[in-house]
Design an enzyme around this catalytic site. Structure first.
Site, PDB file in Angstrom:
ATOM      1  N   LYS A   1     -21.598 -20.277  14.805  1.00  0.00           N
ATOM      2  CA  LYS A   1     -20.067 -20.395  13.771  1.00  0.00           C
ATOM      3  C   LYS A   1     -19.187 -21.206  14.598  1.00  0.00           C
ATOM      4  O   LYS A   1     -19.134 -22.307  14.029  1.00  0.00           O
ATOM      5  CB  LYS A   1     -19.357 -18.754  14.189  1.00  0.00           C
ATOM      6  CG  LYS A   1     -19.859 -17.269  13.613  1.00  0.00           C
ATOM      7  CD  LYS A   1     -18.891 -16.178  14.346  1.00  0.00           C
ATOM      8  CE  LYS A   1     -18.786 -16.284  15.810  1.00  0.00           C
ATOM      9  NZ  LYS A   1     -19.786 -15.344  16.307  1.00  0.00           N
TER      10      LYS A   1
ATOM     11  N   ARG B   1     -12.270 -10.042  14.251  1.00  0.00           N
ATOM     12  CA  ARG B   1     -13.983  -8.867  14.707  1.00  0.00           C
ATOM     13  C   ARG B   1     -13.413  -7.199  14.528  1.00  0.00           C
ATOM     14  O   ARG B   1     -14.265  -6.961  14.998  1.00  0.00           O
ATOM     15  CB  ARG B   1     -13.717  -9.839  16.631  1.00  0.00           C
ATOM     16  CG  ARG B   1     -14.360 -10.176  16.152  1.00  0.00           C
ATOM     17  CD  ARG B   1     -14.777 -11.637  18.215  1.00  0.00           C
ATOM     18  NE  ARG B   1     -15.553 -11.066  18.508  1.00  0.00           N
ATOM     19  CZ  ARG B   1     -16.179 -12.598  19.190  1.00  0.00           C
ATOM     20  NH1 ARG B   1     -15.058 -13.515  18.733  1.00  0.00           N
ATOM     21  NH2 ARG B   1     -17.123 -12.931  19.462  1.00  0.00           N
TER      22      ARG B   1
ATOM     23  N   ARG C   1     -27.635 -21.990  25.685  1.00  0.00           N
ATOM     24  CA  ARG C   1     -25.997 -23.148  25.393  1.00  0.00           C
ATOM     25  C   ARG C   1     -25.285 -23.943  26.491  1.00  0.00           C
ATOM     26  O   ARG C   1     -25.220 -23.673  27.917  1.00  0.00           O
ATOM     27  CB  ARG C   1     -25.213 -21.970  25.175  1.00  0.00           C
ATOM     28  CG  ARG C   1     -24.077 -23.233  24.742  1.00  0.00           C
ATOM     29  CD  ARG C   1     -22.592 -22.259  24.069  1.00  0.00           C
ATOM     30  NE  ARG C   1     -22.487 -21.081  23.690  1.00  0.00           N
ATOM     31  CZ  ARG C   1     -21.642 -20.024  23.364  1.00  0.00           C
ATOM     32  NH1 ARG C   1     -21.380 -20.183  21.856  1.00  0.00           N
ATOM     33  NH2 ARG C   1     -21.573 -18.769  24.048  1.00  0.00           N
TER      34      ARG C   1
ATOM     35  N   ARG D   1     -21.286 -21.210  30.015  1.00  0.00           N
ATOM     36  CA  ARG D   1     -20.624 -20.329  30.036  1.00  0.00           C
ATOM     37  C   ARG D   1     -20.473 -18.823  30.637  1.00  0.00           C
ATOM     38  O   ARG D   1     -20.887 -18.621  30.512  1.00  0.00           O
ATOM     39  CB  ARG D   1     -20.162 -19.854  28.204  1.00  0.00           C
ATOM     40  CG  ARG D   1     -18.570 -20.683  27.369  1.00  0.00           C
ATOM     41  CD  ARG D   1     -19.053 -20.413  25.907  1.00  0.00           C
ATOM     42  NE  ARG D   1     -19.416 -19.228  25.747  1.00  0.00           N
ATOM     43  CZ  ARG D   1     -18.224 -18.772  24.514  1.00  0.00           C
ATOM     44  NH1 ARG D   1     -18.870 -19.645  23.495  1.00  0.00           N
ATOM     45  NH2 ARG D   1     -18.909 -17.300  24.423  1.00  0.00           N
TER      46      ARG D   1
ATOM     47  N   ARG E   1     -22.364  -8.575  24.026  1.00  0.00           N
ATOM     48  CA  ARG E   1     -21.830  -9.210  23.567  1.00  0.00           C
ATOM     49  C   ARG E   1     -22.450  -8.598  21.840  1.00  0.00           C
ATOM     50  O   ARG E   1     -21.557  -8.272  20.900  1.00  0.00           O
ATOM     51  CB  ARG E   1     -21.738 -10.291  23.455  1.00  0.00           C
ATOM     52  CG  ARG E   1     -20.398 -10.272  24.232  1.00  0.00           C
ATOM     53  CD  ARG E   1     -20.460 -12.688  25.322  1.00  0.00           C
ATOM     54  NE  ARG E   1     -20.200 -13.341  24.151  1.00  0.00           N
ATOM     55  CZ  ARG E   1     -21.162 -14.573  24.469  1.00  0.00           C
ATOM     56  NH1 ARG E   1     -21.682 -14.420  25.307  1.00  0.00           N
ATOM     57  NH2 ARG E   1     -21.148 -15.345  23.022  1.00  0.00           N
TER      58      ARG E   1
HETATM   59  P1  AP5 Z   1     -22.579 -21.780  18.850  1.00  0.00           P
HETATM   60  O1  AP5 Z   1     -22.117 -22.542  17.422  1.00  0.00           O
HETATM   61  O2  AP5 Z   1     -21.283 -21.692  19.931  1.00  0.00           O
HETATM   62  O3  AP5 Z   1     -22.572 -19.446  18.346  1.00  0.00           O
HETATM   63  P2  AP5 Z   1     -21.627 -18.937  18.198  1.00  0.00           P
HETATM   64  O4  AP5 Z   1     -21.914 -18.233  17.064  1.00  0.00           O
HETATM   65  O5  AP5 Z   1     -20.366 -19.555  17.918  1.00  0.00           O
HETATM   66  O6  AP5 Z   1     -21.527 -18.653  19.343  1.00  0.00           O
HETATM   67  P3  AP5 Z   1     -20.168 -18.015  20.489  1.00  0.00           P
HETATM   68  O7  AP5 Z   1     -20.837 -17.252  21.875  1.00  0.00           O
HETATM   69  O8  AP5 Z   1     -19.576 -18.984  20.856  1.00  0.00           O
HETATM   70  O9  AP5 Z   1     -19.636 -16.734  20.069  1.00  0.00           O
HETATM   71  P4  AP5 Z   1     -18.361 -15.689  19.971  1.00  0.00           P
HETATM   72  O10 AP5 Z   1     -18.362 -14.234  18.967  1.00  0.00           O
HETATM   73  O11 AP5 Z   1     -19.674 -14.756  21.257  1.00  0.00           O
HETATM   74  O12 AP5 Z   1     -18.157 -16.199  21.592  1.00  0.00           O
HETATM   75  P5  AP5 Z   1     -16.368 -15.935  21.061  1.00  0.00           P
HETATM   76  O13 AP5 Z   1     -16.411 -17.370  21.720  1.00  0.00           O
HETATM   77  O14 AP5 Z   1     -15.366 -16.639  19.200  1.00  0.00           O
HETATM   78  O15 AP5 Z   1     -24.002 -21.730  19.251  1.00  0.00           O
HETATM   79  C1  AP5 Z   1     -24.510 -21.525  20.044  1.00  0.00           C
HETATM   80  C2  AP5 Z   1     -25.904 -22.248  20.723  1.00  0.00           C
HETATM   81  O16 AP5 Z   1     -26.917 -21.938  19.465  1.00  0.00           O
HETATM   82  C3  AP5 Z   1     -25.447 -23.185  20.999  1.00  0.00           C
HETATM   83  O17 AP5 Z   1     -26.140 -23.711  21.991  1.00  0.00           O
HETATM   84  C4  AP5 Z   1     -25.452 -24.570  19.485  1.00  0.00           C
HETATM   85  O18 AP5 Z   1     -26.156 -25.078  19.932  1.00  0.00           O
HETATM   86  C5  AP5 Z   1     -27.063 -23.295  19.226  1.00  0.00           C
HETATM   87  N1  AP5 Z   1     -27.035 -23.696  17.881  1.00  0.00           N
HETATM   88  C6  AP5 Z   1     -26.438 -23.428  17.231  1.00  0.00           C
HETATM   89  N2  AP5 Z   1     -26.695 -23.402  15.420  1.00  0.00           N
HETATM   90  C7  AP5 Z   1     -28.249 -23.749  15.810  1.00  0.00           C
HETATM   91  C8  AP5 Z   1     -29.667 -24.648  15.552  1.00  0.00           C
HETATM   92  N3  AP5 Z   1     -29.258 -24.284  13.831  1.00  0.00           N
HETATM   93  N4  AP5 Z   1     -30.426 -24.062  15.347  1.00  0.00           N
HETATM   94  C9  AP5 Z   1     -30.597 -23.636  17.447  1.00  0.00           C
HETATM   95  N5  AP5 Z   1     -29.815 -24.097  17.348  1.00  0.00           N
HETATM   96  C10 AP5 Z   1     -28.341 -23.813  17.569  1.00  0.00           C
HETATM   97  O19 AP5 Z   1     -15.730 -14.881  22.235  1.00  0.00           O
HETATM   98  C11 AP5 Z   1     -16.007 -15.413  23.011  1.00  0.00           C
HETATM   99  C12 AP5 Z   1     -15.045 -13.901  23.644  1.00  0.00           C
HETATM  100  O20 AP5 Z   1     -13.898 -13.591  23.325  1.00  0.00           O
HETATM  101  C13 AP5 Z   1     -16.128 -12.259  23.327  1.00  0.00           C
HETATM  102  O21 AP5 Z   1     -17.024 -11.753  23.270  1.00  0.00           O
HETATM  103  C14 AP5 Z   1     -14.072 -12.053  23.320  1.00  0.00           C
HETATM  104  O22 AP5 Z   1     -14.132 -11.228  24.674  1.00  0.00           O
HETATM  105  C15 AP5 Z   1     -13.344 -12.668  23.254  1.00  0.00           C
HETATM  106  N6  AP5 Z   1     -12.965 -13.028  22.016  1.00  0.00           N
HETATM  107  C16 AP5 Z   1     -13.361 -13.558  21.424  1.00  0.00           C
HETATM  108  N7  AP5 Z   1     -12.236 -13.805  19.721  1.00  0.00           N
HETATM  109  C17 AP5 Z   1     -12.178 -12.428  19.784  1.00  0.00           C
HETATM  110  C18 AP5 Z   1     -11.111 -11.755  19.469  1.00  0.00           C
HETATM  111  N8  AP5 Z   1     -11.056 -12.196  17.507  1.00  0.00           N
HETATM  112  N9  AP5 Z   1     -11.044 -10.040  19.189  1.00  0.00           N
HETATM  113  C19 AP5 Z   1     -11.030 -10.264  20.610  1.00  0.00           C
HETATM  114  N10 AP5 Z   1     -11.745 -10.289  21.667  1.00  0.00           N
HETATM  115  C20 AP5 Z   1     -11.959 -11.866  21.227  1.00  0.00           C
END
Ligand code: AP5
Length: 214
Positions: free
Chosen positions: A11, A86, A125, A158, A169
């Site tokens: 994402k 979410r 990552r 991270r 997660r």
């Molecule tokens: P990346 O692009 O970072 O993937 P992502 O889907 O953004 O993964 P996240 O881990 O950031 O998602 P998340 O939803 O768990 O975390 P968030 O920060 O929102 O890519 C991942 C890896 O893959 C990278 O190394 C990249 O280079 C690689 N990659 C990408 N595309 C690729 C491809 N095509 N091929 C190969 N490799 C590839 O949330 C974190 C925490 O915050 C949550 O657990 C929660 O505690 C809190 N939080 C955030 N939002 C909320 C909310 N709305 N409500 C409540 N709590 C929340």
């Protein structure tokens, strides 16, 4: 536009590419929360406990942050939401907020990647502490290990990218975010896109869907 998908689906990667493509702002709830944690604000201190365990931060904490950010966006061009909503209450609150602004959700794209790939992506990552550029130790390594190609900043892993927390997660996503996907599917807004392949290939698929549905 809302980008959905499990942790590691890409994402954040796609949101950055779409931000450049459409010249609209990318709002990431995870980035906003991590910034608050880094600055040790009261919100950050509260959020950290949940994030470290791989749990969702309570709705009321996240909602205030997102609302402030959305209201500050005066461009009128719209924005890309990544990681929000979410939960069903978050989706309802977003709907009410946009309605009050005379706006609406135009597109919800869910990026789909097999579970075993998600774990590999997340555990490899690395992110730049200075500019936030993302790498992967195998799929997209930096030129010099541990150092950002763009700004020479230090790359870090991270806290929530440890294997136990990744599994937690993914479970949280299945339990709390799948109902949101179902809701958008029922409303005819959901587009599902295959997230395997290079980031550029995935971007092409997302853009195809967006253009197909206007
Ligand atoms: P990346 O692009 O970072 O993937 P992502 O889907 O953004 O993964 P996240 O881990 O950031 O998602 P998340 O939803 O768990 O975390 P968030 O920060 O929102 O890519 C991942 C890896 O893959 C990278 O190394 C990249 O280079 C690689 N990659 C990408 N595309 C690729 C491809 N095509 N091929 C190969 N490799 C590839 O949330 C974190 C925490 O915050 C949550 O657990 C929660 O505690 C809190 N939080 C955030 N939002 C909320 C909310 N709305 N409500 C409540 N709590 C929340």
């Amino acid at each position: 536009m809302i980008l959905m998908g499990p942790p590691g689906a890409g994402k954040g990667t796609q949101a950055k590419l779409l931000e450049t493509h459409f010249q609209v702002r990318h709002i990431s709830s995870g980035d906003l929360l991590r910034m608050a944690v880094k600055k040790k604000t009261p919100l950050g201190i509260q959020a950290k406990r949940y994030m470290d365990r791989g749990e969702l931060v309570p709705d009321e904490v996240v909602l205030g942050t997102i609302e402030e950010c959305v209201r500050q966006d005066g461009s009128g061009k719209g924005f890309i939401l990544d990681g929000f909503p979410r939960t069903v209450p978050q989706a309802d609150a977003l709907c009410a907020l946009l309605h009050g602004m005379g706006a609406q959700v135009d597109d919800v794209t869910s990026i789909q990647v097999p579970r075993e790939d998600l774990v590999k992506r997340l555990s490899g990552r690395r992110t730049c502490r200075e500019c936030g550029t993302m790498y992967h130790v195998i799929f997209d390594p930096p030129r010099n290990a541990g150092i950002c190609n763009k700004c020479n900043g230090e790359l870090y892993q991270r806290d929530d990218d440890q294997e136990d927390t990744i599994i937690a997660r993914l479970e949280v996503y299945d339990r709390q975010t799948t109902p949101v996907l179902n809701q958008y599917r029922e409303r005819g807004l959901l587009r599902e896109v295959e997230g395997v392949g290079s980031p550029e290939q995935v971007l092409e698929r997302i853009l195809d869907q967006v253009h197909k549905h206007g």
